[in-house]
Motif scaffolding. Sequence first.
Motif, short mmCIF file in Angstrom:
data_model
loop_
_atom_site.label_atom_id
_atom_site.label_comp_id
_atom_site.label_asym_id
_atom_site.label_seq_id
_atom_site.Cartn_x
_atom_site.Cartn_y
_atom_site.Cartn_z
N PHE A 26 39.49 37.62 49.63
CA PHE A 26 40.76 37.94 48.96
C PHE A 26 41.61 38.73 49.94
CE2 PHE A 26 43.52 39.97 45.81
CZ PHE A 26 43.76 38.91 44.95
N ASN A 31 46.67 39.24 47.61
CA ASN A 31 47.01 40.40 46.80
C ASN A 31 48.52 40.53 46.63
OD1 ASN A 31 46.13 42.75 45.31
ND2 ASN A 31 47.09 43.92 46.95
N ARG A 34 49.65 37.91 44.14
CA ARG A 34 49.26 38.37 42.80
C ARG A 34 50.27 39.40 42.29
NH1 ARG A 34 48.02 42.91 41.06
NH2 ARG A 34 47.72 43.77 43.13
N SER A 99 42.38 41.46 37.93
CA SER A 99 42.04 40.90 39.23
C SER A 99 42.03 41.97 40.31
CB SER A 99 43.06 39.81 39.59
OG SER A 99 42.81 39.30 40.87
N LYS A 100 42.98 42.85 40.24
CA LYS A 100 43.09 43.94 41.21
C LYS A 100 41.86 44.85 41.17
CE LYS A 100 46.11 47.93 41.88
NZ LYS A 100 47.35 48.53 41.40
N GLN A 102 38.71 44.00 40.20
CA GLN A 102 37.41 43.37 40.41
C GLN A 102 36.83 43.81 41.75
OE1 GLN A 102 35.80 41.66 38.13
NE2 GLN A 102 37.53 41.72 36.71
N ASP A 105 35.44 39.33 45.91
CA ASP A 105 36.57 38.42 46.13
C ASP A 105 36.53 37.25 45.15
OD1 ASP A 105 37.47 40.00 48.21
OD2 ASP A 105 36.38 38.86 49.74
N LYS A 108 37.82 38.31 41.84
CA LYS A 108 39.28 38.49 41.89
C LYS A 108 39.99 37.15 41.73
CE LYS A 108 39.25 42.63 44.68
NZ LYS A 108 40.10 43.49 45.45
N THR A 111 39.33 35.67 38.11
CA THR A 111 40.11 36.38 37.09
C THR A 111 41.57 35.97 37.15
OG1 THR A 111 38.59 38.25 37.24
CG2 THR A 111 40.75 38.67 36.24
#
Length: 141
Positions: A26, A31, A34, A99-100, A102, A105, A108, A111
């Motif tokens: 990830f 990120n 997201r 997700s942030k 978790q 990877d 994340k 999710t």
Amino acid sequence: MRWLVLASLILALYRAYRGYSTKATFSKTDNTIRHWTATIAHIQLMIGMTLYFNSPIVRYFMQHFKEAVQRFEMTFFSLIHSTLMLIAIVLITIGSAKSKRQTTDSEKFRTMLVWFSVSLLIIFIAIPWPFSPFAHRPYYR
């Protein structure tokens, strides 16, 4: 702005699916996507709320509820569309936050993939497509 919401959501879903299926890490880019997907959705929510509370359709609906609720297009724009879009943005927000937080990877990506997919499905249902039997609106005005 509404098209940017769809584009960012589709991009985030693509990155989440690709990352989950290839067991990728990830990255900072993932990120950022997201985060910006949720941010763009929140900006659209603020624009949508402004338009909603200034809409003559909604004003008429609220003032003549018994009469207006019997017209499905009025009900669609006054209740269904706004409620479903609000739910979709809440789900995007929850999915982004989960997700942030978790730890792995894979979690994340999974999710993000699940929550954003459900949100996109709800958004597609709530869009007043030109071919929709619920409400007729052009793609561009």
